[in-house]
Design a protein around this motif. Structure first.
Motif, PDB file in Angstrom:
ATOM      1  N   ALA A  88       0.384  -1.255   0.101  1.00  0.00           N
ATOM      2  CA  ALA A  88      -0.058   0.011  -0.205  1.00  0.00           C
ATOM      3  C   ALA A  88       0.736   1.082   0.417  1.00  0.00           C
ATOM      4  CB  ALA A  88      -1.066   0.108   1.054  1.00  0.00           C
ATOM      5  N   MET A  89       1.828   1.298   0.620  1.00  0.00           N
ATOM      6  CA  MET A  89       2.696   2.364   0.782  1.00  0.00           C
ATOM      7  C   MET A  89       2.829   2.637  -0.252  1.00  0.00           C
ATOM      8  SD  MET A  89       5.183   1.663   4.274  1.00  0.00           S
ATOM      9  CE  MET A  89       6.191   3.123   3.823  1.00  0.00           C
ATOM     10  N   PHE A  90       4.074   1.888  -0.899  1.00  0.00           N
ATOM     11  CA  PHE A  90       4.486   1.936  -2.412  1.00  0.00           C
ATOM     12  C   PHE A  90       3.454   2.293  -2.962  1.00  0.00           C
ATOM     13  CE2 PHE A  90       4.865  -1.156  -6.366  1.00  0.00           C
ATOM     14  CZ  PHE A  90       6.126  -0.081  -7.107  1.00  0.00           C
ATOM     15  N   ALA A  91       2.267   1.851  -3.108  1.00  0.00           N
ATOM     16  CA  ALA A  91       1.161   2.276  -4.262  1.00  0.00           C
ATOM     17  C   ALA A  91       0.472   3.996  -3.999  1.00  0.00           C
ATOM     18  CB  ALA A  91       0.011   1.305  -4.411  1.00  0.00           C
ATOM     19  N   ILE A  92       1.034   4.431  -2.439  1.00  0.00           N
ATOM     20  CA  ILE A  92       0.532   5.354  -2.136  1.00  0.00           C
ATOM     21  C   ILE A  92       2.130   6.443  -3.490  1.00  0.00           C
ATOM     22  CG2 ILE A  92       0.483   6.983  -0.551  1.00  0.00           C
ATOM     23  CD1 ILE A  92      -0.644   5.224   1.024  1.00  0.00           C
ATOM     24  N   ILE A  93       3.426   6.055  -3.128  1.00  0.00           N
ATOM     25  CA  ILE A  93       4.151   6.858  -2.783  1.00  0.00           C
ATOM     26  C   ILE A  93       4.797   6.874  -4.903  1.00  0.00           C
ATOM     27  CG2 ILE A  93       6.837   6.606  -2.956  1.00  0.00           C
ATOM     28  CD1 ILE A  93       6.914   5.595  -0.344  1.00  0.00           C
ATOM     29  N   LEU A  94       4.139   5.782  -5.268  1.00  0.00           N
ATOM     30  CA  LEU A  94       3.903   5.198  -6.391  1.00  0.00           C
ATOM     31  C   LEU A  94       3.527   6.409  -7.596  1.00  0.00           C
ATOM     32  CD1 LEU A  94       5.343   3.600  -9.742  1.00  0.00           C
ATOM     33  CD2 LEU A  94       4.012   2.319  -9.391  1.00  0.00           C
ATOM     34  N   LEU A  95       2.057   6.654  -6.965  1.00  0.00           N
ATOM     35  CA  LEU A  95       1.002   7.140  -7.218  1.00  0.00           C
ATOM     36  C   LEU A  95       1.853   8.797  -7.001  1.00  0.00           C
ATOM     37  CD1 LEU A  95      -1.327   7.571  -8.672  1.00  0.00           C
ATOM     38  CD2 LEU A  95      -1.769   8.410  -6.066  1.00  0.00           C
ATOM     39  N   GLY A  96       2.868   9.566  -6.188  1.00  0.00           N
ATOM     40  CA  GLY A  96       2.656  10.460  -6.056  1.00  0.00           C
ATOM     41  C   GLY A  96       4.226  11.203  -6.932  1.00  0.00           C
ATOM     42  N   VAL A  97       4.999   9.938  -7.069  1.00  0.00           N
ATOM     43  CA  VAL A  97       5.883   9.966  -8.109  1.00  0.00           C
ATOM     44  C   VAL A  97       5.953  10.008  -9.612  1.00  0.00           C
ATOM     45  CG1 VAL A  97       7.810   9.308  -9.119  1.00  0.00           C
ATOM     46  CG2 VAL A  97       7.876   9.304  -6.462  1.00  0.00           C
ATOM     47  N   CYS A  98       4.874   9.743 -10.165  1.00  0.00           N
ATOM     48  CA  CYS A  98       4.002   9.362 -11.160  1.00  0.00           C
ATOM     49  C   CYS A  98       3.049  10.403 -11.365  1.00  0.00           C
ATOM     50  CB  CYS A  98       2.820   8.158 -10.858  1.00  0.00           C
ATOM     51  SG  CYS A  98       3.809   7.126 -11.451  1.00  0.00           S
ATOM     52  N   ILE A  99       2.726  11.275 -10.216  1.00  0.00           N
ATOM     53  CA  ILE A  99       2.383  12.427 -10.752  1.00  0.00           C
ATOM     54  C   ILE A  99       3.286  14.197 -10.854  1.00  0.00           C
ATOM     55  CG2 ILE A  99       1.403  14.273  -8.899  1.00  0.00           C
ATOM     56  CD1 ILE A  99      -0.473  12.602  -7.783  1.00  0.00           C
ATOM     57  N   TYR A 100       4.375  13.459  -9.755  1.00  0.00           N
ATOM     58  CA  TYR A 100       5.461  14.184 -10.689  1.00  0.00           C
ATOM     59  C   TYR A 100       6.015  14.058 -11.689  1.00  0.00           C
ATOM     60  CZ  TYR A 100       9.933  16.103 -10.678  1.00  0.00           C
ATOM     61  OH  TYR A 100      11.317  16.556 -10.591  1.00  0.00           O
ATOM     62  N   LEU A 101       6.576  12.605 -12.547  1.00  0.00           N
ATOM     63  CA  LEU A 101       6.775  12.399 -13.321  1.00  0.00           C
ATOM     64  C   LEU A 101       6.690  12.914 -14.456  1.00  0.00           C
ATOM     65  CD1 LEU A 101       8.956   9.020 -13.110  1.00  0.00           C
ATOM     66  CD2 LEU A 101       9.995  11.461 -13.125  1.00  0.00           C
ATOM     67  N   PHE A 102       4.712  12.810 -14.346  1.00  0.00           N
ATOM     68  CA  PHE A 102       4.044  12.244 -15.403  1.00  0.00           C
ATOM     69  C   PHE A 102       3.797  14.594 -15.992  1.00  0.00           C
ATOM     70  CE2 PHE A 102       5.168   8.770 -15.216  1.00  0.00           C
ATOM     71  CZ  PHE A 102       5.435   8.063 -16.558  1.00  0.00           C
ATOM     72  N   GLY A 103       2.941  14.789 -14.637  1.00  0.00           N
ATOM     73  CA  GLY A 103       2.066  15.982 -14.150  1.00  0.00           C
ATOM     74  C   GLY A 103       2.939  17.055 -14.007  1.00  0.00           C
ATOM     75  N   VAL A 104       4.508  17.505 -13.622  1.00  0.00           N
ATOM     76  CA  VAL A 104       4.769  17.833 -13.557  1.00  0.00           C
ATOM     77  C   VAL A 104       6.526  18.364 -13.991  1.00  0.00           C
ATOM     78  CG1 VAL A 104       6.011  19.137 -11.387  1.00  0.00           C
ATOM     79  CG2 VAL A 104       4.007  18.105 -10.676  1.00  0.00           C
ATOM     80  N   GLN A 105       6.591  17.293 -13.324  1.00  0.00           N
ATOM     81  CA  GLN A 105       8.649  17.004 -14.059  1.00  0.00           C
ATOM     82  C   GLN A 105       8.184  17.459 -16.271  1.00  0.00           C
ATOM     83  OE1 GLN A 105      11.100  14.220 -15.349  1.00  0.00           O
ATOM     84  NE2 GLN A 105      12.384  14.861 -13.701  1.00  0.00           N
ATOM     85  N   THR A 106       7.271  16.764 -16.879  1.00  0.00           N
ATOM     86  CA  THR A 106       7.368  16.559 -18.458  1.00  0.00           C
ATOM     87  C   THR A 106       6.466  18.563 -18.482  1.00  0.00           C
ATOM     88  OG1 THR A 106       5.219  15.980 -18.194  1.00  0.00           O
ATOM     89  CG2 THR A 106       6.989  14.633 -18.513  1.00  0.00           C
ATOM     90  N   ARG A 107       6.028  19.478 -17.941  1.00  0.00           N
ATOM     91  CA  ARG A 107       5.229  20.199 -18.207  1.00  0.00           C
ATOM     92  C   ARG A 107       6.103  21.935 -17.919  1.00  0.00           C
ATOM     93  NH1 ARG A 107      -0.322  18.916 -16.742  1.00  0.00           N
ATOM     94  NH2 ARG A 107      -0.668  17.161 -18.268  1.00  0.00           N
ATOM     95  N   MET A 108       7.111  21.360 -17.152  1.00  0.00           N
ATOM     96  CA  MET A 108       8.176  22.399 -15.989  1.00  0.00           C
ATOM     97  C   MET A 108       9.181  22.625 -17.408  1.00  0.00           C
ATOM     98  SD  MET A 108       9.616  22.268 -12.381  1.00  0.00           S
ATOM     99  CE  MET A 108      10.272  20.812 -12.409  1.00  0.00           C
ATOM    100  N   ARG A 109       8.869  23.888 -17.617  1.00  0.00           N
ATOM    101  CA  ARG A 109      10.066  24.356 -18.143  1.00  0.00           C
ATOM    102  C   ARG A 109      11.428  24.715 -17.852  1.00  0.00           C
ATOM    103  NH1 ARG A 109       9.555  29.731 -21.190  1.00  0.00           N
ATOM    104  NH2 ARG A 109       7.148  29.626 -22.011  1.00  0.00           N
TER     105      ARG A 109
END
Lengths: 418, 279, 342
Positions: free
Chosen positions: C317-338
């Protein structure tokens, strides 16, 4: 006999190494007792090696909080030592059932121990034993005798005396009446609840009745100790909520507190740390003349790793641990850890003598939560920690606590489910 | 130059803020250090008092020296930490470069795969790791620790370094390619020096958990010859009685080597940035 | 310009062929193709494998394999000494059996608060310290930097001991210091009170780890070229303005990294609480976070036997939570960042 066979085996297998055969077997002991490292190195191991020239012993303790986890990992992977220091009851029973601890049925020296002593390291039906009992610890209260003399306080015998004494110390103000904190939680349960409790639930009678399902944790006998604990809080030091176990030890040994709810294991540490006279009294009874009950808890044993390469040497060591010689060294070097062998050991430490003398005056029992009852989830021992803290802090009433514990226990323990 | 940047008032404010925070940061450390030179009674009687003639005591340090070969422990800790860091940095940078520089099928997936390790604590894999080390005969060798720490450090290293490597100018790399440099040379000679600050950061990041770890030394290498400093210090933490003098002394001594490592890495970081060979 | 293309935009065909001759012979043989066209995309890729191999091998063998092997246990249970496949039953217990789910949600909630304190206190202070430290003509910068970093290198044993000693109501450091400034009434045994303990521990953790965001941001700030700042000055952007308008946008990727690292670190944290509050994360589980809950379950504690099956379920369950956070970062934030190449 055994030693001779061993020697024969050893010499037979090491024909080439003529002079150095004595170093050929090394036994490693797994333990959580960092505290005893020097004792083992300086006293116990030399005494054993002097008698068993073919065997060398290494005592390798690990950090106490990590011990169970580390030991289990090592046993599962096959890198654990030859001899395993045993926690009482289920932790060791699980190791035995998993095949990690050897059955000691054929170890003759086991007859040096009473059934009660062996009970902490047996299967539920008592058919197999897997650890040699080493020591038990007794609960009670240690007090600052100088402070008692200064304030003119008698050693309390009944609960009324006890609270009167606390009140008097509190009024005087130069000492914290009692040194105990709730930060680490276990003291509240171990030195609080299971210290004074046996007088309420009548020792073994109550404990066995609980296991048999004849009594419930909501019964008066089991909730009354919480009510008494609740009365402790005004006498604990300011900010006891954040007071840790070492804080309590230091408060008492620095002479700032008058009474310390104790286990006998504190004796050796306190002897070196405190520079005042100490005494001990047993948990006070309700009325003068009542039968007293004490918690004389089987705490530490030692067994053999079932997959050891040196079973004979390991058995030789265990046989020696069961001997009066070991009991005398251990009991006197570690006052407060009382040997369990049938043959009584002459103790020298006055405080330890005081504790052990209660065995003759009172009925002995062990901690109520240790056998069988902490097998399921929620874990009764852990719940008792929280409940004892809540009782002292006054965040829940004794009845509420009793109901919560009973519901938890009944949720998985069949005898309590009717 | 500019007024705001050399305004003395600003300078005072900056120093004021830094001194304030430095005090906050160092106060507990100061408490530990002074108490490591005091007798137990003095520690608890007046924890804030400096050691004086009466309370001064080296008992903690004496106990530590007596109880084990602490120089050997130092050496083991140092070997494990430095070797693991070297491997983490080298392999981590290589992998990060591959991920950030080249487009290939599965790039994102590989990136995610390599990041999985920061999401699950490696400790729960202990039994499998230990079994592996037993099978390969690496138990009670420093290699067991080095391998585990390298594996443990890689995900973070790749994660951070690939972010930094994306900032390395393409023109520079392409210029290298035009000059006929191999991809390896480009990586080692052009890219690595540029990400030195990030490497230093990763080193600092990884150094601390490795140096302070108690778990894996306890399980993988508990033998006397391979004990690390942290493991050596834990013998003073007993079940009931903790020898705080010895713990404080042992751990005070343990601060120094990491601090030196830190200073080395952070100087690396600054030099990497300020010398700015190619920008 | 989000992610800059890796293709060599201005490479001339002649240069490419010159470059191609230098390519590793082995790789050319392997692909057996011409590498003249689209040089940087269709080059033989052996070097990619070489770059990746050591890391992937060690990581897979020593980390992924053992972890996968353990997480698998979440799908099993021990029934009468036998390990039995029970599918998602453990997760069902974890989320729907009140005995477990109460603890889980409690730990999760505490964990979010723990994370929030770090985000709101640790990272802003870390950035501020880095901003001051990166000032070009600041004296003693190295000294400050090292001093502020010292807590980060301490072991949890020492951190726990030092702060417990300082905050202890008994030995009197914090009470007497507050007394000295007339605020004695504010003192409470913080670590022992349900309502304060978690925040206190979070702040101790902030104190310990502030050096990490500071270091990362500091590195990012230093690598901003002087020319950019000077160009800003020409336009009249100085002092605080320069920080907000020029530096901050440039270090945003680094702030993104520290945020996600804080997230991952906090959701894996356990040592500090274990060392200072014990495995039961007292008082009354008020400082229990996912890490302590998982360790207690997985490895057992006192009379509670270790349960690798439920423990693995929690770890999952912890893994799923962290993975979710990391994916949000990788795909939601990082790719949009200038992102600016400096």
């Amino acid at each position: 006999m055994k030693r001779k066979t061993l020697k024969a085996v050893l010499t037979a297998t090491t024909l080439t190494a003529t002079a150095s055969w004595a170093d050929d077997v090394t036994l490693t002991i797994e333990s959580w007792r960092n505290d005893d490292l020097t004792l083992w190195q300086d006293k116990i191991i030399p005494a054993f090696e002097a008698k068993h020239p073919g065997i060398r012993v290494k005592f390798t303790p690990s950090a106490p909080p990590e011990y169970n986890a580390v030991l289990n990992s090592k046993l599962d992977a096959g890198s654990a030592g030859d001899l395993i220091t045993c926690r009482p009851f289920d932790a060791s029973l699980a190791l035995f059932q998993a095949g990690h601890l050897a059955d000691l049925g054929d170890l003759d020296a086991m007859s040096n121990f009473s059934d009660v002593a062996k009970s902490a390291w047996q299967t539920d039906d008592g058919s197999s034993s897997f650890c040699v009992p080493m020591a038990s610890v007794i609960h009670g209260f240690i007090y600052n005798a100088d402070a008692f003399a200064e304030l003119g306080i008698e050693v309390p015998k009944t609960e009324a005396d006890f609270f009167a004494a606390l009140e008097k110390i509190s009024e005087d103000g130069s000492y914290i009446p009692m040194a105990m904190g709730t930060n680490d939680q276990w003291e509240a349960a171990t030195m609080g609840y299971n210290n004074i409790g046996p007088n309420y639930w009548k020792g073994e009678n109550g404990r066995r009745a609980l296991i048999a399902g004849e009594q419930k944790l909501t019964d008066e006998a089991w909730t009354a100790p919480y009510a008494t604990l609740a009365k402790w809080s005004p006498y604990l030091g300011d900010g006891y909520e954040a007071q840790t176990y070492p804080d309590s030890q230091n408060l008492f040994t620095l002479g700032r507190a008058a009474i310390y709810p104790a286990g006998s294991w504190e004796i050796s540490g306190f002897n070196t740390l405190a520079d005042f006279k100490m005494g001990a009294f047993k948990p006070p009874v309700q009325n003068a003349g009542d039968t007293c009950y004490i918690s004389d808890h089987t705490d530490i044993g030692i067994g053999m790793n079932a997959s050891t390469d040196n079973p004979e040497a390991a058995k030789a060591f265990l046989t020696w641990v069961a001997s009066p010689e070991f009991a005398a060294i251990f009991g006197n070097a570690l006052p407060g850890f009382f040997p369990l062998s049938k043959e009584p050991v002459e103790l020298e430490d006055p405080l330890a003598k005081e504790f052990v003398s209660w065995r003759g005056e009172c009925e002995s029992t062990i901690r109520s939560t240790y056998q069988i009852l902490s097998r399921g989830t929620p874990n009764l021992e852990n719940e008792t920690w929280g409940a004892s803290v809540a009782a002292i802090k006054g965040t829940a009433s004794p009845e509420e606590l009793g109901t919560k514990l009973q519901d938890g226990l009944a949720s998985w323990y069949a005898p309590q489910q009717n | 130059m500019n007024k705001a940047r050399s305004n003395p008032l600003n300078t005072y404010a900056m120093h004021g803020a830094l001194i304030l925070y430095t005090l906050i940061a160092l106060f507990p450390v100061f408490v530990i250090l002074i108490n490591s030179f005091k007798s137990r009674k003095a520690i608890f009687r007046e924890p804030l008092a400096l050691p004086d003639a009466e309370s001064f005591s080296m008992i903690g340090y004496q106990t530590v020296m007596k109880q084990g070969d602490f120089f050997l422990y130092f050496q083991n800790s140092l070997i494990v930490t430095v070797a693991s860091l070297a491997l983490v940095l080298l392999f981590g940078a290589m992998a990060a470069y591959a991920l950030s520089e080249y487009r290939f099928r599965g790039n994102t997936l590989m990136g995610l795969y390599l990041a999985l390790g920061i999401m699950i604590p490696i400790r729960i894999g202990t039994v499998a790791i230990l079994e592996m080390m037993v099978a390969s005969g690496l138990v009670n060798t420093l290699w067991a620790l080095i391998l585990v720490y390298t594996a443990q450090g890689l995900p973070l290293a790749v994660f951070i370094l690939s972010e930094f490597m994306k900032q390395v100018s393409d023109d520079l790399k392409n210029a290298g390619r035009i000059d006929g440099l191999s991809e390896y040379t480009i990586f080692f000679r052009l890219v690595l020096p540029l990400v030195r600050p990030a490497m230093a950061t990763v080193a600092v990041f990884n150094m601390i958990p490795i140096w302070n770890d108690l778990w894996f030394p306890l399980i993988l290498a508990p033998a006397e010859e391979t004990k690390t400093l942290t493991l050596g210090s834990q013998v003073f933490i007993g079940q009931f009685v903790t020898d705080w003098n010895a713990v404080l002394s042992a751990l005070s001594m343990a601060i120094l080597p990491v601090l030196i490592l830190y200073v080395i890495f952070s100087r690396q970081l600054i030099r990497g940035i300020t010398s700015g060979a190619v920008k | 310009m989000s992610r800059p293309l890796q293709t060599g935009k201005a490479i001339h065909a002649n240069d490419v062929s010159a470059f191609a001759q230098d390519i590793n012979e082995a790789s050319r043989l392997e692909t057996g193709k011409s590498v003249q066209k689209h040089a940087s995309r269709r080059r033989p890729r052996l070097h990619i494998a070489v770059f990746l191999a050591p890391a992937v091998l060690i990581y897979t063998a020593v980390m992924i394999f053992p972890l996968a092997n353990t997480l698998r246990l979440a799908l099993y249970s021990r029934i009468d000494q036998e390990r039995v496949f029970t599918g998602l039953a453990n997760f069902q217990t974890l989320f729907f059996d009140p005995i477990w789910s109460e603890q889980f949600w409690n730990a999760l909630g505490n964990n979010f608060w723990f994370f929030l304190v770090h985000m709101l206190v640790q990272n802003p202070i870390g950035i501020a310290l880095a901003a001051i430290l990166s000032h070009p003509r600041l004296r003693f910068a190295a000294l400050y930097r090292s001093a502020i970093f010292i807590p980060t290198i301490l072991s949890f044993v020492i951190v726990g001991f030092a702060w417990k000693l300082i905050l202890s109501p008994i030995w009197g450091i914090a009470p007497s210091m507050l007394d000295a400034v007339g605020l004695k009434s504010l003192f409470a045994p913080w670590l022992g009170k349900e309502e304060y303990a978690l925040t206190t521990l979070a702040l101790i953790s902030v104190w310990q780890f502030i050096g990490i965001p500071m270091m990362l941001i500091y590195a990012a700030l230093l690598s901003i070229p002087e020319e950019i700042l000077e160009a800003g000055e020409v336009d009249g952007i100085t002092g605080m303005g320069a920080f907000w308008k020029i530096k901050l946008p440039l270090i945003l990727p680094s702030i993104g990294i520290i945020s996600i690292l804080t997230f991952v670190g906090n959701f894996n944290a356990f040592d500090l609480i274990y060392a200072s509050q014990g495995a039961l994360a007292g008082p009354d589980f008020s400082t229990d976070i996912l890490g302590t809950f998982m360790y207690r379950t997985f490895f057992g504690f006192q009379l509670q036997l270790g349960d690798p099956h439920m423990g693995s379920a929690i770890a999952g369950a912890m893994f799923a939570i962290i993975l979710l956070g990391v994916c949000i970062y990788l795909f939601g934030v990082q790719t949009r960042m200038r992102r600016y190449q400096l």
